[in-house]
Design an enzyme around this catalytic site. Sequence first.
Site, mmCIF file in Angstrom:
data_model
loop_
_atom_site.group_PDB
_atom_site.id
_atom_site.type_symbol
_atom_site.label_atom_id
_atom_site.label_comp_id
_atom_site.label_asym_id
_atom_site.label_seq_id
_atom_site.Cartn_x
_atom_site.Cartn_y
_atom_site.Cartn_z
ATOM 1 N N GLU A 173 -31.016 -92.619 99.455
ATOM 2 C CA GLU A 173 -31.514 -93.693 100.314
ATOM 3 C C GLU A 173 -30.408 -94.510 100.986
ATOM 4 O OE1 GLU A 173 -34.272 -95.877 97.864
ATOM 5 O OE2 GLU A 173 -35.477 -94.096 97.461
ATOM 6 N N ASN A 183 -30.493 -87.654 99.871
ATOM 7 C CA ASN A 183 -31.938 -87.761 99.673
ATOM 8 C C ASN A 183 -32.433 -89.089 100.236
ATOM 9 O OD1 ASN A 183 -34.368 -86.667 98.323
ATOM 10 N ND2 ASN A 183 -34.164 -88.399 96.922
ATOM 11 N N HIS A 205 -42.905 -89.447 99.930
ATOM 12 C CA HIS A 205 -43.902 -90.368 99.370
ATOM 13 C C HIS A 205 -44.843 -90.722 100.517
ATOM 14 C CE1 HIS A 205 -41.895 -90.736 95.538
ATOM 15 N NE2 HIS A 205 -40.772 -91.089 96.122
ATOM 16 N N GLU A 229 -39.802 -85.559 96.235
ATOM 17 C CA GLU A 229 -40.544 -86.572 95.474
ATOM 18 C C GLU A 229 -41.974 -86.690 95.985
ATOM 19 O OE1 GLU A 229 -38.390 -90.301 95.132
ATOM 20 O OE2 GLU A 229 -36.449 -89.277 95.178
ATOM 21 N N ASP A 276 -45.655 -87.203 96.667
ATOM 22 C CA ASP A 276 -46.954 -87.691 96.206
ATOM 23 C C ASP A 276 -47.693 -88.231 97.429
ATOM 24 O OD1 ASP A 276 -45.768 -90.281 96.521
ATOM 25 O OD2 ASP A 276 -45.328 -90.398 94.392
#
Length: 451
Positions: free
Chosen positions: A161, A202, A238, A266, A268
Amino acid sequence: MRSSPRSRLSALLAGAVTVGALLTATATPAQAADTPLRDLGTAKGKVIGTAVTGSKLTGTYGDLAGAQFSSLTPGNAMKWGSVEPTQGTFNWAEADQIVNFAEAHGQQVRGHTLVWHSQNPSWLTNGTWTPAQLTTLLQNHINTEVGRYKGRIAAWDVVNEPFNEDGTYRSTLWYNGLGVDYIANALTWARAADPNAKLYINDYNVEGVNAKSNALYNLVSSLKQRGVPIDGVGLQAHLILGQVPATFQQNIQRFADLGLDVAITELDIRMNLPSDATKLAQQKADYKAVTAACVAVARCVNLTVWGFTDSDSWVESTFPGQGAATPYDANYQPKPAYYGISEALGGGTTTPPTGACKATYSVTSQWNTGFTGNVVISCSGAALSSWRATWTFGAGQTVTQAWNATCTQSGAAVSCANATYNGTVPDGGSVSFGFNGAWSGSNPLPTVTVS
């Protein structure tokens, strides 16, 4: 490290059995597709992973994590605040547990994460450091952690990030103290510590083509031109229900065209609660679309969900009123989202039965002569106004005490009826009851029916 027969038996005894309904005599349990996701992924050249919590890698959680996925990411266990909470004092217990579990189950490990602005120890964030001191701290941290797991980690999220939403660099301890070259230096140090691990940058909200993903694209292009070791980019994914970016596959492809691997790290997809059939159908379509975008690009090498069960998801505590973001519900039953992933990987089109209630029996703890059991009754597309759960013990076990249900036992047969206050199970709802029991020799899991 291979697990012993005793540890495998303990994991089995701690597991759960789910049976379906029971609203009709022919109802069947919701089972995952015959071919595990990890095998479907292998056939497509994709690694299918999940983030995990080390302490939960037993029972049904451990069984599913081991059977369904070919890669594990420690959710928190490898972050700086976890491994070095006090300067110079390291705690590798959970990280070691996850790596050992993965090796015992033929899985890769994705290391997460070496350089991040969050979840750092207070001694680091509250310190006053010169650039030289900060450089030494960061290099030593990377050398220590990557070196410890040298040869055992397939890929590292080295820098996590680094960007703001507008594509500018995030103001962090690292950027403010060391400038933008903290990224190149971290990658260089990680390569030296483990030359065989793949190195990634990432970030989130970089799944489609936008200002933030453009900044990431420009960064990794520059790093490659400079000869800085960089193997891939991680798109966290996400996502919000119904908002898969239209340019997802295009974005993956442009990074691949740079000669980089791409990982969805990641995944979801959260929704406003409560969930219902319409939302779950949309979520299935979204998971399928994301997976299909990865399948379509050869250099999209890994698709990892950020926790595979709603009971182990960060979403509900972070986004109040939202949740149900993962492929399995809190009772470890595959949701339509699971089948969205499976279908995009070439699996069958089997979907969970509708109009069913089910029971999940688990052993939550066990000691020399006793154990504690738990039964969860849940409904989807159906409802109950009263219920009775019955099963037959297979090894002479006995129920000695029960709560939230009235249980009787005759020989090996056990019958547990609802209490006065929990007989109603609405569509999409669940109730649970527990009991203490006695056992000797073995404690196999019974098959439970609900009527």
